[in-house]
Design an enzyme around this catalytic site. Structure first.
Site, PDB file in Angstrom:
ATOM      1  N   GLN A  71       0.802  -1.222   0.000  1.00 20.38           N
ATOM      2  CA  GLN A  71       0.000   0.000   0.000  1.00 20.38           C
ATOM      3  C   GLN A  71       0.839   1.278   0.000  1.00 20.38           C
ATOM      4  O   GLN A  71       0.330   2.345  -0.327  1.00 20.38           O
ATOM      5  CB  GLN A  71      -0.945  -0.008   1.201  1.00 20.38           C
ATOM      6  CG  GLN A  71      -2.001  -1.104   1.102  1.00 20.38           C
ATOM      7  CD  GLN A  71      -2.892  -1.168   2.319  1.00 20.38           C
ATOM      8  OE1 GLN A  71      -2.588  -1.890   3.264  1.00 20.38           O
ATOM      9  NE2 GLN A  71      -3.981  -0.435   2.335  1.00 20.38           N
ATOM     10  N   HIS A 165       1.075  -9.249   4.490  1.00 19.04           N
ATOM     11  CA  HIS A 165      -0.079  -8.344   4.537  1.00 19.04           C
ATOM     12  C   HIS A 165      -0.766  -8.384   3.172  1.00 19.04           C
ATOM     13  O   HIS A 165      -0.588  -7.498   2.346  1.00 19.04           O
ATOM     14  CB  HIS A 165       0.355  -6.935   4.913  1.00 19.04           C
ATOM     15  CG  HIS A 165      -0.778  -6.026   5.310  1.00 19.04           C
ATOM     16  ND1 HIS A 165      -0.803  -5.328   6.509  1.00 19.04           N
ATOM     17  CD2 HIS A 165      -1.937  -5.700   4.689  1.00 19.04           C
ATOM     18  CE1 HIS A 165      -1.914  -4.609   6.584  1.00 19.04           C
ATOM     19  NE2 HIS A 165      -2.620  -4.819   5.485  1.00 19.04           N
ATOM     20  N   ASN A 209      -1.590 -10.786   8.431  1.00 25.94           N
ATOM     21  CA  ASN A 209      -2.535  -9.696   8.652  1.00 25.94           C
ATOM     22  C   ASN A 209      -3.925 -10.143   8.193  1.00 25.94           C
ATOM     23  O   ASN A 209      -4.105 -10.503   7.017  1.00 25.94           O
ATOM     24  CB  ASN A 209      -2.122  -8.469   7.833  1.00 25.94           C
ATOM     25  CG  ASN A 209      -3.101  -7.315   8.022  1.00 25.94           C
ATOM     26  OD1 ASN A 209      -3.095  -6.662   9.068  1.00 25.94           O
ATOM     27  ND2 ASN A 209      -3.974  -7.075   7.048  1.00 25.94           N
ATOM     28  N   GLU A 210      -4.846 -10.159   9.105  1.00 25.69           N
ATOM     29  CA  GLU A 210      -6.255 -10.424   8.800  1.00 25.69           C
ATOM     30  C   GLU A 210      -6.471 -11.621   7.863  1.00 25.69           C
ATOM     31  O   GLU A 210      -7.092 -11.477   6.799  1.00 25.69           O
ATOM     32  CB  GLU A 210      -6.909  -9.179   8.205  1.00 25.69           C
ATOM     33  CG  GLU A 210      -6.897  -7.992   9.130  1.00 25.69           C
ATOM     34  CD  GLU A 210      -7.641  -6.789   8.563  1.00 25.69           C
ATOM     35  OE1 GLU A 210      -7.937  -6.757   7.363  1.00 25.69           O
ATOM     36  OE2 GLU A 210      -7.933  -5.863   9.347  1.00 25.69           O
TER      37      GLU A 210
HETATM   38  C1  BGC Z   1      -6.212  -3.787   6.229  1.00 24.24           C
HETATM   39  C2  BGC Z   1      -5.559  -2.612   5.573  1.00 24.24           C
HETATM   40  C3  BGC Z   1      -6.615  -1.681   5.001  1.00 24.24           C
HETATM   41  C4  BGC Z   1      -7.472  -1.189   6.142  1.00 24.24           C
HETATM   42  C5  BGC Z   1      -8.526  -0.160   5.768  1.00 24.24           C
HETATM   43  C6  BGC Z   1      -7.453  -3.455   6.999  1.00 24.24           C
HETATM   44  O1  BGC Z   1      -8.405  -4.403   6.733  1.00 24.24           O
HETATM   45  O2  BGC Z   1      -5.300  -4.493   7.013  1.00 24.24           O
HETATM   46  O3  BGC Z   1      -4.673  -3.076   4.611  1.00 24.24           O
HETATM   47  O4  BGC Z   1      -6.077  -0.642   4.280  1.00 24.24           O
HETATM   48  O5  BGC Z   1      -8.120  -2.280   6.720  1.00 24.24           O
HETATM   49  O6  BGC Z   1      -9.499  -0.693   4.957  1.00 24.24           O
END
Ligand code: BGC
Length: 461
Positions: A71, A165, A209-210
């Site tokens: 990002q 990520h 990440n998530e």
């Molecule tokens: C993610 C980010 C994303 C942010 C805002 C999260 O789910 O880890 O990469 O930019 O939310 O949407």
């Protein structure tokens, strides 16, 4: 842009005067760790919550800002996502391109974070750069991330590293991604190599990440009349042709159950590989968690929680911490998530402005996973920075209530440092504490950055 002198307060040990940058360079990257240890900067401890400060935040509380490689770095050419952004048609609003050119500007960016008052910088390491071809590990790229972590240490920031990520090497996608055979082995190998190269500088780490996003998307789309990703399959087929394969599997569009099972196995093994050292730091996983509120007597709240969080909360329970990432609430009815409640302010993402969500998700994560909590992401997409200040204020009030009730919350990391590339939505949503001019790359600090930075500097107050 003027950079103020570095932050002197915050985390135990981080406040010690940093060695000069020249000293790091002169000593060579491989010995940077020695300098860190000698300076005391490396002494940042992962200590249990200790005596609460007068403000309610414990001493050593982590105050940070977050980014993710794809990002912000720019030109992530070997990644799966880059391929998809170039497809025509693509469901990505625009390509990421140069992003915030953080790959080259990381040093001034890190100095900026420190000057604002923070003590932690969360960033991700890009697998597609480290291993651009299967089995080829780029020493130069590993050194790059070593320099990023060293720059954090030098500026009094705890490097909080995310090993993955959302993006992977394009070759990984071409062989089936998280749905393909051997995916866990490949990820664990990457983590092992990376941790060996720079683990001595890391302060805290997350494997994934998530990883629960595919389940979240499936859940959300089930309640919509039309799947907003319906063009994804055509785009993926075009991507497969582009990389000379019969398949192309990208995390967000993968079969949720299959991806989850592989990633769960990968998480546990990667965690062990990372903890094998060098370095001694907590390793966990971060989850996307909304404040899920039941609506009606037949709400599907329990089903949602089981599908989205269940297995990952179990995984977090066997890790050192859970990273809570919360942006809004979700009202869960009998058929799934309900649309935003009429009259409630919306963010640029189309969901509700609901900073109170964070308190609830911290409570939920702490009660279910029963491990320390770090807020690893929380923030709001808005063009109106005064709304960001309001959001932060109300979200932190929730953190303070949790701390007041004895919940072991160890940090608050805001998403995001920059207005950056918001995946399918491109550059339109503005999550940043700092604006970035897309032509010149000039950074402009917003009032919200000063607001949160001051809170960080004073550890509350
Ligand atoms: C993610 C980010 C994303 C942010 C805002 C999260 O789910 O880890 O990469 O930019 O939310 O949407």
């Amino acid at each position: 842009m003027r950079i103020e002198p570095g932050n002197a307060g915050g985390v135990d040990g981080v406040g010690a005067p940093p060695p000069s940058r020249r000293a790091f360079v002169a000593a060579g990257l491989s010995t940077a760790a020695g300098l860190v240890a000698a300076s005391g900067v490396g002494a940042v401890a992962f200590s249990p919550r200790n005596a609460a400060a007068a403000t309610g935040y414990p001493k050593g509380f982590l105050w940070g800002v977050a980014t993710a490689a794809h990002q912000v770095e720019g030109n992530n050419l070997n990644s799966d996502e880059w391929v998809l952004e170039q497809m025509k048609p693509s469901i990505f609003a625009e390509p990421s391109g140069d992003a915030c050119d953080h790959y080259h500007r990381y040093l001034e960016d890190i100095e900026l974070v420190a000057s604002l008052g923070f003590n932690t910088y969360r960033f991700s390491i890009e697998w597609a750069r480290i291993e651009p071809e299967p089995g080829f590990f780029s020493k130069a790229e590993l050194d790059h991330y070593r320099r990023v972590a060293a720059a954090c240490r030098e500026n009094g920031l705890l490097p909080m590293v995310t090993f993955w990520h959302f993006t992977s090497p394009r070759w990984f996608a071409a062989q089936g991604g998280w749905e393909g055979d051997g995916a866990a082995d490949l990820f664990v190998r990457y983590c092992e190599r990376t941790a060996k190269h720079l683990g001595d500088l890391v302060g805290a780490a997350a494997t994934f990440n998530e990883p629960n996003i595919p389940h979240l998307l499936r859940w959300m789309f089930a309640a919509m009349p039309q799947n907003p990703f319906q063009g994804a399959q055509v785009m993926m087929q075009a991507a497969a042709r582009r990389v000379g394969s019969d398949r192309f599997s990208y995390f967000m569009f993968a079969d949720p159950d299959r991806a989850r099972d592989t990633m769960l196995a990968a998480h546990h093994r990667a965690l062990a590989a990372i903890k094998a050292g060098p370095g001694k730091y907590p390793v966990g996983v971060t989850l996307a968690i909304a404040d899920d509120q039941p609506v009606g007597h037949d709400s599907r709240l329990d089903a949602k929680r089981e599908a989205l969080y269940g297995a990952w909360l179990d995984a977090a329970a066997k890790s050192d911490f859970i990273g809570v990432q919360t942006y809004t609430r979700a009202r869960v009815g009998k058929d799934g998530d309900l649309p935003a409640e009429p009259g409630v302010e919306l963010t640029q993402m189309g969901y509700e402005f609901w900073p109170e969500a964070l308190e609830q998700t911290i409570r939920y994560a702490a009660a279910t996973a029963q491990v320390p909590v770090y807020v690893t992401e929380n923030g709001v997409a808005t063009e109106d920075d005064t709304r960001r200040v309001e959001y932060i204020k109300r979200a932190l009030a929730g953190v303070e209530k949790c701390l007041g009730d004895g919940i072991d919350v160890r940090g608050y990391v805001h998403w995001s440092l920059f207005d950056n590339y918001e995946w399918m939505l491109g550059y339109r949503p503005k999550f940043g504490l700092v604006a970035v001019n897309r032509e010149t790359q000039e950074r402009t600090v917003k009032p919200s950055a000063r607001y949160l930075g001051e809170i960080a500097r004073r550890n509350g107050a």
